[in-house]
Design an enzyme around this catalytic site. Sequence first.
Site, PDB file in Angstrom:
ATOM      1  N   LYS A 129       0.848  -1.185   0.000  1.00 45.77           N
ATOM      2  CA  LYS A 129       0.000   0.000   0.000  1.00 45.77           C
ATOM      3  C   LYS A 129       0.884   1.235   0.000  1.00 45.77           C
ATOM      4  O   LYS A 129       1.706   1.431   0.898  1.00 45.77           O
ATOM      5  CB  LYS A 129      -0.907  -0.003   1.227  1.00 45.77           C
ATOM      6  CG  LYS A 129      -1.771   1.241   1.321  1.00 45.77           C
ATOM      7  CD  LYS A 129      -2.781   1.156   2.433  1.00 45.77           C
ATOM      8  CE  LYS A 129      -3.555   2.448   2.542  1.00 45.77           C
ATOM      9  NZ  LYS A 129      -4.545   2.404   3.625  1.00 45.77           N
ATOM     10  N   LYS A 162      -2.283  -1.657  -3.734  1.00 44.29           N
ATOM     11  CA  LYS A 162      -3.130  -0.475  -3.660  1.00 44.29           C
ATOM     12  C   LYS A 162      -2.289   0.795  -3.702  1.00 44.29           C
ATOM     13  O   LYS A 162      -1.297   0.863  -2.985  1.00 44.29           O
ATOM     14  CB  LYS A 162      -3.914  -0.532  -2.352  1.00 44.29           C
ATOM     15  CG  LYS A 162      -4.753   0.674  -2.049  1.00 44.29           C
ATOM     16  CD  LYS A 162      -5.386   0.509  -0.711  1.00 44.29           C
ATOM     17  CE  LYS A 162      -6.127   1.769  -0.367  1.00 44.29           C
ATOM     18  NZ  LYS A 162      -6.658   1.735   0.971  1.00 44.29           N
TER      19      LYS A 162
END
Length: 331
Positions: free
Chosen positions: A202, A254
């Site tokens: 992330k 992400k």
Amino acid sequence: MTSGSFPEIRPRRLRRTPAMRRLVAETRIDAAQLILPLFVRDDIVEPLPLQSMPGVVQHTFDSLRAAVVEAAEVGLGGVMLFGVPADDVKDAAGTAATDPDGVLNAATRVVAAEVGDALVVQTDLCLDEFTDHGHCGVLAPDGSVDNDATLVRYRDMAVEQARAGSQLLGLSGMMDGQVAAVRAALDADGFQDVALLAYAAKYASAFYGPFREAVGSTLRGDRKTYQLDPANRREGLREAVLDVEEGADIVMVKPAMSYLDLLADVSATVPVPVWAYQVSGEYAMIEAAGANGWIDRDRAVLESVLGIRRAGAEAVLTYWATELARTLKGL
Ligand code: PBG
């Protein structure tokens, strides 16, 4: 290869008709591989539209119920719940995150009872929605995010979410050791069967901008000391490998569209499912360009999710999940 001035090999043969193109398509989107992120509040009486995410709302419990029933009806794989607590319940430790009656845990109970057999009920496991400073963890006296003190909070949060009926916990905080810590806490409390989705890679991304409005974030500053540097590919892969070693059942990359290389790396490397999160800013950009008539919005939506699938994501979290499922069914 050419013979004289004419090609002997003609790849265009496979693109000639819609039926042929459909037959040779390498990647498909199936509603069962789409997960809808949902925002819920307990202090509003009507769903509240989000300005920076046209078509997305903060739900009341009633509208949330309707949205998850619809998600189940169109065959989505799951829903990911985010709680939006009122400002006056936010504090430095994010206490509302571990309150069984806190907005996220209460909403999870409702959703699990409503559609828990039809799709996979998932919850965001992170403190940023619940802390008054907006960081994903608790702070040390010097103002930095305290990794190990945060793990203690995550462990408690995980157990409360499991009690509320969450079937898959989305660990999005990017603390070191969070997967192992949460796994141990769940196992110690009899929740061996609750699965973990690690937001393994992330990145500290500008594309989360609209999400901050969606959850009423109070963050000042940034998350660069815990989320990954967008410059780093090898490090993203390392995070994914570590999370698998710590016991992640699924790993995620992400944002999605600016990190397709990572997605391809991770999907080629780890032996668990790999998902991607098409985040708020990715949604907002396509909606905005579409609304201006600058791109064909519907085609761009499909192409963007197809690209994420093609790069290696087996499932995709996208705010368009329900709409896409309808489109795919011809509804
Ligand atoms: C953290 C979290 C964020 C998003 C999902 N989980 C925000 C952040 O890390 O700043 C962003 C999702 C999106 O932008 O759609 N709880």
